[in-house]
Design a protein around this motif. Structure first.
Motif, mmCIF file in Angstrom:
data_model
loop_
_atom_site.group_PDB
_atom_site.id
_atom_site.type_symbol
_atom_site.label_atom_id
_atom_site.label_comp_id
_atom_site.label_asym_id
_atom_site.label_seq_id
_atom_site.Cartn_x
_atom_site.Cartn_y
_atom_site.Cartn_z
ATOM 1 N N LEU A 1 0.852 -1.188 0.000
ATOM 2 C CA LEU A 1 0.000 0.000 0.000
ATOM 3 C C LEU A 1 0.884 1.232 0.000
ATOM 4 N N LYS A 2 0.274 2.365 -0.342
ATOM 5 C CA LYS A 2 0.938 3.654 -0.213
ATOM 6 C C LYS A 2 0.164 4.489 0.798
ATOM 7 N N HIS A 3 0.890 5.339 1.536
ATOM 8 C CA HIS A 3 0.221 6.235 2.465
ATOM 9 C C HIS A 3 0.837 7.623 2.387
ATOM 10 N N LEU A 4 -0.020 8.629 2.512
ATOM 11 C CA LEU A 4 0.398 10.027 2.518
ATOM 12 C C LEU A 4 -0.051 10.619 3.847
ATOM 13 N N PRO A 5 0.908 10.919 4.763
ATOM 14 C CA PRO A 5 0.531 11.300 6.133
ATOM 15 C C PRO A 5 0.887 12.724 6.559
ATOM 16 N N PRO A 6 0.296 13.770 5.937
ATOM 17 C CA PRO A 6 0.610 15.127 6.400
ATOM 18 C C PRO A 6 0.113 15.374 7.823
ATOM 19 N N SER A 7 0.844 16.214 8.556
ATOM 20 C CA SER A 7 0.461 16.579 9.920
ATOM 21 C C SER A 7 0.520 18.096 10.071
ATOM 22 N N LEU A 8 -0.366 18.633 10.890
ATOM 23 C CA LEU A 8 -0.366 20.057 11.226
ATOM 24 C C LEU A 8 -0.135 20.179 12.723
ATOM 25 N N MET A 9 0.944 20.880 13.107
ATOM 26 C CA MET A 9 1.368 20.955 14.497
ATOM 27 C C MET A 9 1.324 22.399 15.005
ATOM 28 N N LEU A 10 1.012 22.545 16.283
ATOM 29 C CA LEU A 10 1.177 23.815 16.980
ATOM 30 C C LEU A 10 2.334 23.645 17.952
ATOM 31 N N GLN A 11 3.318 24.545 17.880
ATOM 32 C CA GLN A 11 4.565 24.363 18.620
ATOM 33 C C GLN A 11 4.826 25.502 19.601
ATOM 34 N N TYR A 12 5.578 25.159 20.657
ATOM 35 C CA TYR A 12 6.146 26.169 21.551
ATOM 36 C C TYR A 12 7.658 26.047 21.493
#
Length: 198
Positions: free
Chosen positions: A95-106
């Motif tokens: 299989l193929k997977h595309l895993p974007p993430s959106l992070m809030l950082q300190y």
């Protein structure tokens, strides 16, 4: 005397302005990393499912709202993985997977380096799924993501980056339309790379 004080005030203003210009940071930071994906591989199907670990490229774009708070979008290209079953002692598909993430950082204020922590959300899309006849998976996954890392300045704009993320990815597995269980990938992503602040 007044002329000397005025000249001193102008000199201080110019000096402080120059110093601010030298230390001011732009709001954008773009990093490129090499990342090792190490999957947890837990499932409730009874098949002992797992995907292979691999090294992959990663790019992220961060925007700093102020010196300490930033949002980061983590991107890569679709990654092809082998799906194996310990119960069958065989590879059963890909299989193929595309895993974007959106992070809030300190980002912490420290001398010589900038450690940070982050939390956010991950969306993974599975595609090009090749499994035995009658077997399928849910092609979308939403989950949390946690992060810790550090930026080490090399020049005014260039940083060396070390980053570790825990990303929660899972999918339901079906056979002949009936749910067999849930396969949890939940990888740890450890990466190193370079970033450019502007």
């Amino acid at each position: 005397m007044k002329k000397n004080l005025l000249a001193l005030a102008v000199l201080c203003a110019l000096t402080s302005g120059a110093a601010f210009a030298q230390t001011a940071e732009g709001p954008w930071l773009v990093r490129a990393r090499v990342v090792n994906l190490d999957s947890s591989n837990k499932d409730s199907t009874g098949l002992g499912l797992s995907i292979n670990d691999k090294t992959l490229p990663e790019v992220d774009i961060s925007y700093f709202f102020n010196r300490n708070i930033a949002a980061e979008l983590v991107l890569t290209v679709p990654q092809k993985q082998r799906l194996s079953s310990s119960a069958l002692n065989a590879q059963i598909g890909t299989l193929k997977h595309l895993p974007p993430s959106l992070m809030l950082q300190y980002h912490f204020d420290t001398a010589g380096f900038r450690p940070y922590v982050g939390a956010g959300v991950n969306y993974t899309r599975f595609s090009s799924v090749r499994l035995p006849a009658g077997v399928s998976i849910d092609k979308s996954s939403w989950g949390g993501a946690l992060q810790v890392g550090v930026d080490i300045p090399l020049t005014k704009n260039l940083v060396l980056n070390f980053d570790v993320k825990k990303v929660y990815i899972q999918t339901d597995v079906f056979a002949a339309g009936a749910k067999l269980g849930t396969f949890k990938i939940d990888p740890v992503l450890a990466g190193v790379g370079l970033g450019w602040r502007f």
